[in-house]
Design an enzyme around this catalytic site. Sequence first.
Site, PDB file in Angstrom:
ATOM      1  N   CYS A   2       0.867  -1.174   0.000  1.00  9.83           N
ATOM      2  CA  CYS A   2       0.000   0.000   0.000  1.00  9.83           C
ATOM      3  C   CYS A   2       0.904   1.223   0.000  1.00  9.83           C
ATOM      4  O   CYS A   2       2.115   1.100   0.142  1.00  9.83           O
ATOM      5  CB  CYS A   2      -0.856   0.046   1.261  1.00  9.83           C
ATOM      6  N   ARG A  27       1.018   1.996  -5.915  1.00  9.93           N
ATOM      7  CA  ARG A  27       1.314   0.954  -4.928  1.00  9.93           C
ATOM      8  C   ARG A  27       0.073   0.142  -4.552  1.00  9.93           C
ATOM      9  O   ARG A  27       0.164  -0.879  -3.851  1.00  9.93           O
ATOM     10  CB  ARG A  27       1.894   1.579  -3.660  1.00  9.93           C
ATOM     11  N   TRP A  75      -3.877  -1.807  -1.209  1.00 12.91           N
ATOM     12  CA  TRP A  75      -3.907  -3.029  -2.025  1.00 12.91           C
ATOM     13  C   TRP A  75      -4.194  -4.139  -1.026  1.00 12.91           C
ATOM     14  O   TRP A  75      -3.361  -4.488  -0.215  1.00 12.91           O
ATOM     15  CB  TRP A  75      -2.555  -3.213  -2.702  1.00 12.91           C
ATOM     16  N   ASN A 101       1.326  -0.097   5.972  1.00  5.39           N
ATOM     17  CA  ASN A 101       1.669  -0.864   4.780  1.00  5.39           C
ATOM     18  C   ASN A 101       2.423  -2.090   5.249  1.00  5.39           C
ATOM     19  O   ASN A 101       3.484  -1.954   5.872  1.00  5.39           O
ATOM     20  CB  ASN A 101       2.550  -0.017   3.853  1.00  5.39           C
ATOM     21  N   GLY A 102       1.901  -3.272   4.961  1.00  2.00           N
ATOM     22  CA  GLY A 102       2.556  -4.501   5.407  1.00  2.00           C
ATOM     23  C   GLY A 102       1.525  -5.489   5.908  1.00  2.00           C
ATOM     24  O   GLY A 102       0.332  -5.357   5.605  1.00  2.00           O
ATOM     25  N   GLU A 481       9.380 -11.791 -21.726  1.00  2.00           N
ATOM     26  CA  GLU A 481       9.046 -10.421 -21.338  1.00  2.00           C
ATOM     27  C   GLU A 481       7.922  -9.862 -22.218  1.00  2.00           C
ATOM     28  O   GLU A 481       7.025  -9.176 -21.728  1.00  2.00           O
ATOM     29  CB  GLU A 481      10.310  -9.543 -21.426  1.00  2.00           C
ATOM     30  N   LYS A 485       4.412  -8.586 -20.655  1.00  2.00           N
ATOM     31  CA  LYS A 485       3.867  -7.233 -20.872  1.00  2.00           C
ATOM     32  C   LYS A 485       2.441  -7.324 -21.382  1.00  2.00           C
ATOM     33  O   LYS A 485       1.557  -6.616 -20.910  1.00  2.00           O
ATOM     34  CB  LYS A 485       4.688  -6.450 -21.899  1.00  2.00           C
ATOM     35  N   GLU A 488      -0.059  -8.736 -18.624  1.00  2.00           N
ATOM     36  CA  GLU A 488      -0.318  -7.962 -17.402  1.00  2.00           C
ATOM     37  C   GLU A 488      -1.145  -6.709 -17.644  1.00  2.00           C
ATOM     38  O   GLU A 488      -1.838  -6.257 -16.748  1.00  2.00           O
ATOM     39  CB  GLU A 488       0.966  -7.664 -16.627  1.00  2.00           C
ATOM     40  N   HIS A 504       7.177 -29.867 -28.333  1.00  2.00           N
ATOM     41  CA  HIS A 504       7.069 -30.814 -27.213  1.00  2.00           C
ATOM     42  C   HIS A 504       5.773 -30.632 -26.431  1.00  2.00           C
ATOM     43  O   HIS A 504       5.654 -31.098 -25.310  1.00  2.00           O
ATOM     44  CB  HIS A 504       8.280 -30.665 -26.287  1.00  2.00           C
ATOM     45  N   LYS A 603       2.867  -2.025  -8.087  1.00  2.00           N
ATOM     46  CA  LYS A 603       4.210  -1.788  -8.603  1.00  2.00           C
ATOM     47  C   LYS A 603       5.276  -2.518  -7.804  1.00  2.00           C
ATOM     48  O   LYS A 603       6.228  -3.048  -8.348  1.00  2.00           O
ATOM     49  CB  LYS A 603       4.468  -0.278  -8.568  1.00  2.00           C
TER      50      LYS A 603
END
Length: 608
Positions: A2, A27, A75, A101-102, A481, A485, A488, A504, A603
């Site tokens: 957060c 965040r 969050w 935050n945590g 990557e 991108k 997400e 395979h 983030k």
Amino acid sequence: MCGIVGMIGQDLTVKRLIDALKKLEYRGYDSAGVAFCDRNGLNVRKAAGRISVLENSLGDEIESNILQGIAHTRWATHGGPSDFNAHPHTDCTGKIAVVHNGIVENFDRLREQLEMNGHVFKSATDTEVIAHLVEDHYKGDLVAALRHTLVDLEGAYAIGVIHQDQPDVIVAARKGSPLVVGCTNGSGYMASDVTPLLRYLRDVQFIEDGELACIRSGRVEIFRLDGSAVVKSPTKITWSEDSAEKGGYPHFMIKEIFEEPQTLRNAITGRIRKGLPYFRELEPLKETIEKAGSITVLACGTSFHAGLVFQRFLQDYAEIRVDIDVASEFRYKNLVLKEDDIVVAISQSGETADTLEGIRKARRCGAKIVSLTNVVGSTISRESDAVIYINAGPEIGVAATKTYVAQLSVLLLMGAGLAMIRKPGNGEIFQLVNEIEGMPTVFENVLSSADEQCQRLAREYYQFRHFMYMGRGYSYPTALEGALKLKEISYIHATGYQAGELKHGPIALLDRDFPVFAIIPEDGLKSKTLSNIMETRARDARVVAICSVDDREVSKIVNSRIEVPKVSPPLYPLVMSPFLQLFAYYVAVARGYDPDKPRNLAKSVTVE
Ligand code: M6R
């Protein structure tokens, strides 16, 4: 995960607090809230949804003058996103407010005890226990009350607390979650990172685990948990406030992609001397590096993909064995590291919980930690033996873009530096370093064509529901990557594969509705990937290729292509990056999504 912010002092309004909070919205953004003291006491306002929802709900109150305040953008971890679960949380008296935050890991037990003692809870969060504990310990001194509270807490936190009877102070503390504080003549500040503070000050202090800060107008005091004072010199932040704003672009992500030429310039500045890589930070470890039998790389997400390029480069040019792992796996493995082994940790934020725990575990084995990060003063940087900054400036878009190219350029240079130490006299290194030095200009020349090509391609492909990215060698991390991108930010299912692995299993997925994105630069593996393209075409899959300019062989067999300048093989991951990022960006926009704030993501992943 957060964002928290706190302000005290002259000319303070609720609006200032909310504006500062917006800088931390990356965040977390499922709910937000603010608590402030004015002459009438403590006020708490909160709302589920983005900060704008909270802002609109405040009406005229937003312009009110206040004495101090704390704010939070969330969050969710414990307790779903709702008005009740939004921070700040208050105690039973309604005089104390807390942002956090945590995660308080022992909150269940604490809550049970507090409830038995008569405390009444209003939310389902872990954080609310902090407000009630502070209430129990408060005897007129907020610093002492928080200090006693921290003794009971297990887990991670950055906390800000205010009390209506002490409107001249904000008390903050940290363990495991980032916290920065600072002051000017008439004001005091705290925040999860420096971005909200840039408007007001440049000299900040990073709070360490086990420290508390007492923030007043014009003065910040820092203490340890035993009450002893900590004296530390401030860190000067050189980022401009502008660099954290959108600068006329519709989204931070596109702005950040267009900053890449300058980002590259900043990343490599001072790192090349007489045509060779120069890393002053690694000098104290030179002997260890010379003797190292192997190197271990750990990282998460995009940083992991940068690590894969680094791994390949070191194996090719420095002839050293390189192990690589995602940090969330590494931290739970039985490590076979020896004293003085080298571990390279890559983390843009420098706060990723898994990477942080990974380096802590490696250190306990005696390994030397070299970290590569963007954030000065971040926890990982402070727990490393050597820190290499990528100097990319703040990246606000949740998807890593400019920081990836900064990571790649620095890792390639660092790889070249290690190659020179281990195999001096390799002329190819001069050539590669020279090419890396020219990359900012290559990016400048290529971006507008990349933008055009990717807009066109996105219009053709944005409605597909699946994508397979494939590549070999240096192009395998590029495939991973590119797929990350796309998934997400556009929520299209995308997966990255080694091109040779398709047969395979994954090739079974392909049909006309499942396009393949082939990463096929001009390198020694091109003919192999050409065969893989033929295999996918034979299954009716549409193929988009990203290839080097004027590649007739590729253009004959694919449905669509985007062209990148010709470079040496290890540099293709770098030069291809903005193309894959732009493609993902335009697809997300075409699908109506906000690429800066993808759902379910934040983030900086500071929880496990
Ligand atoms: O800050 P870090 O580099 O440690 O972050 C690692 C990942 O969380 C990050 O790269 C993530 O995968 C991004 N969403 C990528 O765009």
